[in-house]
Enzyme design. Structure first.
Site, PDB file in Angstrom:
ATOM      1  N   SER A 147     -18.629  37.679  18.200  1.00  0.00           N
ATOM      2  CA  SER A 147     -19.300  38.828  17.588  1.00  0.00           C
ATOM      3  C   SER A 147     -18.266  39.914  17.318  1.00  0.00           C
ATOM      4  CB  SER A 147     -20.358  39.378  18.539  1.00  0.00           C
ATOM      5  OG  SER A 147     -20.840  40.618  18.087  1.00  0.00           O
ATOM      6  N   TYR A 160     -23.037  42.728  26.616  1.00  0.00           N
ATOM      7  CA  TYR A 160     -22.881  41.845  25.437  1.00  0.00           C
ATOM      8  C   TYR A 160     -21.442  41.933  24.939  1.00  0.00           C
ATOM      9  CZ  TYR A 160     -24.048  39.694  20.896  1.00  0.00           C
ATOM     10  OH  TYR A 160     -24.099  38.879  19.772  1.00  0.00           O
TER      11      TYR A 160
HETATM   12  N1  LIG Z   1     -27.846  37.693  14.499  1.00  0.00           N
HETATM   13  C1  LIG Z   1     -26.748  38.441  14.467  1.00  0.00           C
HETATM   14  O1  LIG Z   1     -26.693  39.489  13.782  1.00  0.00           O
HETATM   15  C2  LIG Z   1     -25.549  38.017  15.265  1.00  0.00           C
HETATM   16  C3  LIG Z   1     -24.365  38.767  15.128  1.00  0.00           C
HETATM   17  C4  LIG Z   1     -23.245  38.406  15.859  1.00  0.00           C
HETATM   18  C5  LIG Z   1     -23.298  37.305  16.701  1.00  0.00           C
HETATM   19  N2  LIG Z   1     -24.465  36.590  16.825  1.00  0.00           N
HETATM   20  C6  LIG Z   1     -24.454  35.438  17.728  1.00  0.00           C
HETATM   21  O2  LIG Z   1     -24.935  34.299  17.027  1.00  0.00           O
HETATM   22  C7  LIG Z   1     -25.423  33.342  17.968  1.00  0.00           C
HETATM   23  C8  LIG Z   1     -26.746  32.813  17.472  1.00  0.00           C
HETATM   24  O3  LIG Z   1     -27.702  33.855  17.539  1.00  0.00           O
HETATM   25  P1  LIG Z   1     -28.859  34.077  16.458  1.00  0.00           P
HETATM   26  O4  LIG Z   1     -28.660  35.394  15.875  1.00  0.00           O
HETATM   27  O5  LIG Z   1     -28.974  32.888  15.600  1.00  0.00           O
HETATM   28  O6  LIG Z   1     -30.113  34.228  17.447  1.00  0.00           O
HETATM   29  P2  LIG Z   1     -31.347  33.290  17.807  1.00  0.00           P
HETATM   30  O7  LIG Z   1     -32.055  33.983  18.907  1.00  0.00           O
HETATM   31  O8  LIG Z   1     -32.113  32.939  16.579  1.00  0.00           O
HETATM   32  O9  LIG Z   1     -30.657  31.951  18.361  1.00  0.00           O
HETATM   33  C9  LIG Z   1     -30.125  31.834  19.640  1.00  0.00           C
HETATM   34  C10 LIG Z   1     -30.638  30.537  20.253  1.00  0.00           C
HETATM   35  O10 LIG Z   1     -29.970  30.353  21.513  1.00  0.00           O
HETATM   36  C11 LIG Z   1     -30.933  29.800  22.417  1.00  0.00           C
HETATM   37  N3  LIG Z   1     -30.523  30.039  23.804  1.00  0.00           N
HETATM   38  C12 LIG Z   1     -30.616  31.197  24.498  1.00  0.00           C
HETATM   39  N4  LIG Z   1     -30.187  31.012  25.749  1.00  0.00           N
HETATM   40  C13 LIG Z   1     -29.806  29.700  25.846  1.00  0.00           C
HETATM   41  C14 LIG Z   1     -29.278  28.924  26.890  1.00  0.00           C
HETATM   42  N5  LIG Z   1     -29.067  29.441  28.111  1.00  0.00           N
HETATM   43  N6  LIG Z   1     -28.982  27.627  26.648  1.00  0.00           N
HETATM   44  C15 LIG Z   1     -29.216  27.088  25.415  1.00  0.00           C
HETATM   45  N7  LIG Z   1     -29.745  27.787  24.396  1.00  0.00           N
HETATM   46  C16 LIG Z   1     -30.022  29.075  24.609  1.00  0.00           C
HETATM   47  C17 LIG Z   1     -32.234  30.497  22.052  1.00  0.00           C
HETATM   48  O11 LIG Z   1     -33.376  29.789  22.546  1.00  0.00           O
HETATM   49  C18 LIG Z   1     -32.147  30.538  20.534  1.00  0.00           C
HETATM   50  O12 LIG Z   1     -32.771  29.411  19.947  1.00  0.00           O
HETATM   51  C19 LIG Z   1     -25.461  34.059  19.312  1.00  0.00           C
HETATM   52  O13 LIG Z   1     -24.336  33.678  20.074  1.00  0.00           O
HETATM   53  C20 LIG Z   1     -25.356  35.522  18.934  1.00  0.00           C
HETATM   54  O14 LIG Z   1     -24.804  36.305  19.966  1.00  0.00           O
HETATM   55  C21 LIG Z   1     -25.580  36.909  16.126  1.00  0.00           C
END
Ligand SMILES: NC(=O)c1ccc[n+]([C@@H]2O[C@H](COP(=O)([O-])OP(=O)(O)OC[C@H]3O[C@@H](n4cnc5c(N)ncnc54)[C@H](O)[C@@H]3O)[C@@H](O)[C@H]2O)c1
Length: 281
Positions: A147, A160
């Site tokens: 991130s 985070y």
């Molecule tokens: N959405 C954004 O703007 C953004 C920005 C920067 C980084 N990210 C990162 O992208 C990645 C994906 O996030 P997203 O935005 O698609 O969110 P999301 O919530 O749609 O997806 C995250 C998934 O991870 C799963 N998860 C949570 N804890 C878990 C565990 N202990 N074991 C296995 N699975 C688990 C959840 O059930 C979910 O399906 C994350 O690492 C997040 O930090 C997202």
């Protein structure tokens, strides 16, 4: 798609693959003819995601696995199950993440959980999958989702930031190790999404905010940058172009070089200087 690893018959394992960026990646890999294993802690979401995947590929090319990436034993079971079912892994996307919020002196449980899932999840996945991926002597990818908050560490969610700073440091070390390992054809990559509209960021919203990208845009960008050979896959969004990210990162590094206070970008005494820096004055 021309990346040689994103190819028909190859195998992709995506943690956090039941929604958001992970599911979009699984869909893209499946459309490219890959076999995909989506691994997630949420069983209901996994079943819904598998149905979606089956609309673009044969059901036999889709595997689901309930995993808690924070637990090494659980990730070991995933690695064994993928090996038994698909014969090995060509792409590992360590992507599971949570952002429940944190404050410096509150919620000790959140601190533990955020670092366990976001940072240990990536460490576990990489350490447990990489040896067998290397041993196959085939080209492969390990993509770890970091991130911008792990690089510029803005105030507001310190746990985070700490977890994602750990993901960056770990993935840099991983790529160094892989490129110095004899007969290793695996490369590591740090995916740095911008603002992406997913369950993680929706916070009750049902409409994508104008500034956000969709998960699909993010994955299209990721694949294009993988094809270009990037380690740092720095994604823009509709509000923040790459040039602004570059300024923010340079300013953050400049806090040390210029001996400014930490997080000076958010320090009132430095507001004018930062604004001028961004304008290039
Ligand atoms: N959405 C954004 O703007 C953004 C920005 C920067 C980084 N990210 C990162 O992208 C990645 C994906 O996030 P997203 O935005 O698609 O969110 P999301 O919530 O749609 O997806 C995250 C998934 O991870 C799963 N998860 C949570 N804890 C878990 C565990 N202990 N074991 C296995 N699975 C688990 C959840 O059930 C979910 O399906 C994350 O690492 C997040 O930090 C997202």
């Amino acid at each position: 798609m021309s990346h040689p690893v994103i190819a028909k018959g190859n195998v992709a394992v995506i943690t956090g693959g039941a929604s958001g960026i992970g599911l979009a990646a699984a869909m893209a890999f499946a459309r490219a003819g890959m076999k995909v294993c989506i691994a997630d802690v949420d069983q209901t979401r996994l079943a819904e995601a598998a149905t979606k995947l089956s609309s673009v590929t044969a059901a036999t090319h889709v595997m689901t696995f309930v995993v808690d990436v924070s637990r090494a034993e659980s990730v070991k079971e995933l690695e064994r199950a993928v090996g038994a079912h698909f014969g090995g892994t060509d792409i590992l996307m360590n992507n599971a993440g949570i952002q429940p919020g944190s404050t410096l002196f509150g919620e000790p449980d959140n601190w533990q959980r955020i670092i366990a899932v976001n940072m240990w999840g990536i460490v576990n996945g990489s350490r447990i999958f990489a040896p067998s991926m290397i041993a196959r002597r085939k080209a492969g990818l390990i993509i770890n989702t970091g991130s911008k908050q792990g690089i510029t560490t803005p105030p507001g969610d310190p746990a985070y930031n700490v977890s994602k700073a750990g993901v960056k440091a770990f993935t840099e070390a991983l790529q160094h190790e892989l490129r110095n390992t004899r007969d290793c054809h695996i490369t590591a990559h740090l995916l740095i999404p911008g603002f992406v509209f997913t369950g993680l960021t929706a916070k009750g919203r049902t409409e994508k905010p104008a500034g956000a990208w969709t998960p699909e845009q993010t994955v299209d960008f990721m694949i294009a940058r993988l094809e270009a050979g990037d380690f740092y896959i720095l994604c823009p969004d509709n509000d923040v172009p790459r040039a602004l990210d570059e300024k923010r990162m340079l300013w953050a590094a400049g806090d040390i070089v210029e001996n400014r206070p930490p997080l000076s970008r958010w320090h009132p005494d430095y507001a004018d200087a930062f604004a001028k820096f961004v304008k290039g004055e």
